[in-house]
Every structure is written in C-alpha cells, then in structure tokens.
Design a protein around this motif. Sequence first.
Motif, PDB file in Angstrom:
ATOM      1  N   MET A   1       0.884  -1.223  -0.089  1.00 31.51           N
ATOM      2  CA  MET A   1      -0.147  -0.233  -0.030  1.00 31.51           C
ATOM      3  C   MET A   1       1.151   1.219   0.107  1.00 31.51           C
ATOM      4  SD  MET A   1      -3.218   0.749   2.231  1.00 31.51           S
ATOM      5  CE  MET A   1      -4.252   1.189   1.801  1.00 31.51           C
ATOM      6  N   ALA A   2       1.021   2.481  -0.965  1.00 36.63           N
ATOM      7  CA  ALA A   2       1.495   3.574  -1.139  1.00 36.63           C
ATOM      8  C   ALA A   2       1.242   4.138   0.284  1.00 36.63           C
ATOM      9  CB  ALA A   2       0.974   4.553  -2.276  1.00 36.63           C
ATOM     10  N   SER A   3       2.269   5.318   0.557  1.00 29.57           N
ATOM     11  CA  SER A   3       1.704   6.187   1.052  1.00 29.57           C
ATOM     12  C   SER A   3       1.386   7.791   1.195  1.00 29.57           C
ATOM     13  CB  SER A   3       2.158   5.961   2.939  1.00 29.57           C
ATOM     14  OG  SER A   3       3.964   7.026   2.125  1.00 29.57           O
ATOM     15  N   VAL A   4       0.573   8.257   1.541  1.00 30.28           N
ATOM     16  CA  VAL A   4       0.692   9.397   0.507  1.00 30.28           C
ATOM     17  C   VAL A   4       1.544  11.001   2.205  1.00 30.28           C
ATOM     18  CG1 VAL A   4      -0.997  11.301  -0.251  1.00 30.28           C
ATOM     19  CG2 VAL A   4      -1.420   9.124  -0.870  1.00 30.28           C
ATOM     20  N   VAL A   5       2.486  11.241   1.217  1.00 30.53           N
ATOM     21  CA  VAL A   5       2.319  12.082   2.282  1.00 30.53           C
ATOM     22  C   VAL A   5       1.856  14.147   2.030  1.00 30.53           C
ATOM     23  CG1 VAL A   5       4.885  13.481   2.727  1.00 30.53           C
ATOM     24  CG2 VAL A   5       4.705  11.705   2.843  1.00 30.53           C
ATOM     25  N   PHE A   6       1.552  14.285   2.683  1.00 30.67           N
ATOM     26  CA  PHE A   6       0.696  15.686   2.604  1.00 30.67           C
ATOM     27  C   PHE A   6       2.060  17.344   3.022  1.00 30.67           C
ATOM     28  CE2 PHE A   6      -2.737  13.564   2.557  1.00 30.67           C
ATOM     29  CZ  PHE A   6      -3.670  13.957   1.339  1.00 30.67           C
ATOM     30  N   ASN A   7       1.999  18.115   2.065  1.00 33.06           N
ATOM     31  CA  ASN A   7       2.761  19.613   3.104  1.00 33.06           C
ATOM     32  C   ASN A   7       1.712  19.921   3.494  1.00 33.06           C
ATOM     33  OD1 ASN A   7       4.085  21.083   3.837  1.00 33.06           O
ATOM     34  ND2 ASN A   7       5.193  22.106   1.762  1.00 33.06           N
ATOM     35  N   MET A   8       1.932  19.958   5.040  1.00 32.74           N
ATOM     36  CA  MET A   8       0.894  20.612   5.223  1.00 32.74           C
ATOM     37  C   MET A   8       0.791  22.078   5.412  1.00 32.74           C
ATOM     38  SD  MET A   8      -1.610  18.691   7.191  1.00 32.74           S
ATOM     39  CE  MET A   8      -2.285  20.222   7.568  1.00 32.74           C
ATOM     40  N   ASP A   9       2.101  23.258   5.259  1.00 28.95           N
ATOM     41  CA  ASP A   9       1.986  24.420   4.907  1.00 28.95           C
ATOM     42  C   ASP A   9       1.102  24.628   3.404  1.00 28.95           C
ATOM     43  OD1 ASP A   9       4.397  24.278   6.770  1.00 28.95           O
ATOM     44  OD2 ASP A   9       5.801  24.528   5.610  1.00 28.95           O
ATOM     45  N   GLN A  10       0.957  23.603   2.825  1.00 30.61           N
ATOM     46  CA  GLN A  10       0.223  24.112   1.371  1.00 30.61           C
ATOM     47  C   GLN A  10      -1.246  24.282   1.808  1.00 30.61           C
ATOM     48  OE1 GLN A  10       1.058  20.537  -1.512  1.00 30.61           O
ATOM     49  NE2 GLN A  10       2.582  21.680  -2.422  1.00 30.61           N
ATOM     50  N   PHE A  11      -1.703  23.549   2.650  1.00 26.71           N
ATOM     51  CA  PHE A  11      -2.791  23.672   3.335  1.00 26.71           C
ATOM     52  C   PHE A  11      -3.006  24.959   3.769  1.00 26.71           C
ATOM     53  CE2 PHE A  11      -2.797  19.050   2.343  1.00 26.71           C
ATOM     54  CZ  PHE A  11      -3.991  18.911   1.272  1.00 26.71           C
ATOM     55  N   VAL A  12      -1.907  24.962   4.838  1.00 28.92           N
ATOM     56  CA  VAL A  12      -1.930  26.769   5.459  1.00 28.92           C
ATOM     57  C   VAL A  12      -2.105  27.440   4.733  1.00 28.92           C
ATOM     58  CG1 VAL A  12      -1.190  27.898   7.605  1.00 28.92           C
ATOM     59  CG2 VAL A  12      -1.277  25.373   7.308  1.00 28.92           C
TER      60      VAL A  12
END
Length: 124
Positions: A1-12
């Motif tokens: 299963m592939a993991s997804v990495v989110f950059n929270m700075d983009q959402f902020v």
Amino acid sequence: MASVVFNMDQFVAADHLDRGIDFFKQNRFQEALVEYENVLRINPSDRYALWNRSVALLSMGDYVNGMPDYTWTWVYDWHALSLGEKNIDRFLALPAWCGESCRLLAYNETGFGDAIMLLRFCLD
C-alpha cells in the motif's frame, strides 16, 4: 500500500489565501494584506498571493508598493482560471512595453474599466 505525504504548509497557505480573498471582497484590504503576507511567509514566490497583495495595495491607493507586484498578472495561470480568453497566448507572447516610443497595443486583460482608464493616458 502506497503512503501519501501531505505538506501541511500548502494547506495552511491556501487557507490564508482564501481568507485574504474573502476579506478583499468585503473591501477589508488591510486584513486581506495580513493574510497575503502569511502566505508569502510560507511561500515567498506564491504568484497568487503576490498578485492579490498588489491589487489590495492598489485598491488602498498605495501605488508605489502595489505596482511592482502587479506584473505577476502576466505569470498568473489564466488557463486554469477558465477565463475563456481564446487569444491569451497571443497576448502573452507580445513583448512588454518599457516606456520606449512605439505603437502600443492596449489590452484589457482584467476588464473594460481598466481599458477605459488607460485610454485617458494615451496620446492622440
């Protein structure tokens, strides 16, 4: 299963940009500027925050600080905005005017009001 990495700075940053746009629509320019500056602290080259900041400054009459960032309008992703401009690529390919004596094509990329205002400064 592939993991997804989110950059929270983009959402902020996106949240700050959205709030800035909301403030701008309410003519709360100073509050909009704070939100755009928050975006630029996260991503100093965010073209949407730079352009929106320039429009807010211009709306407040701060032409000295607003005009330099207004050039970000030319790197704005016009196609993503679905503005329906069929000829936008032709206009973007033209050289920018730098004050030299020449024939000048005035184009209203953001509305007829801008074109009408610009015509006041054109010579006969």
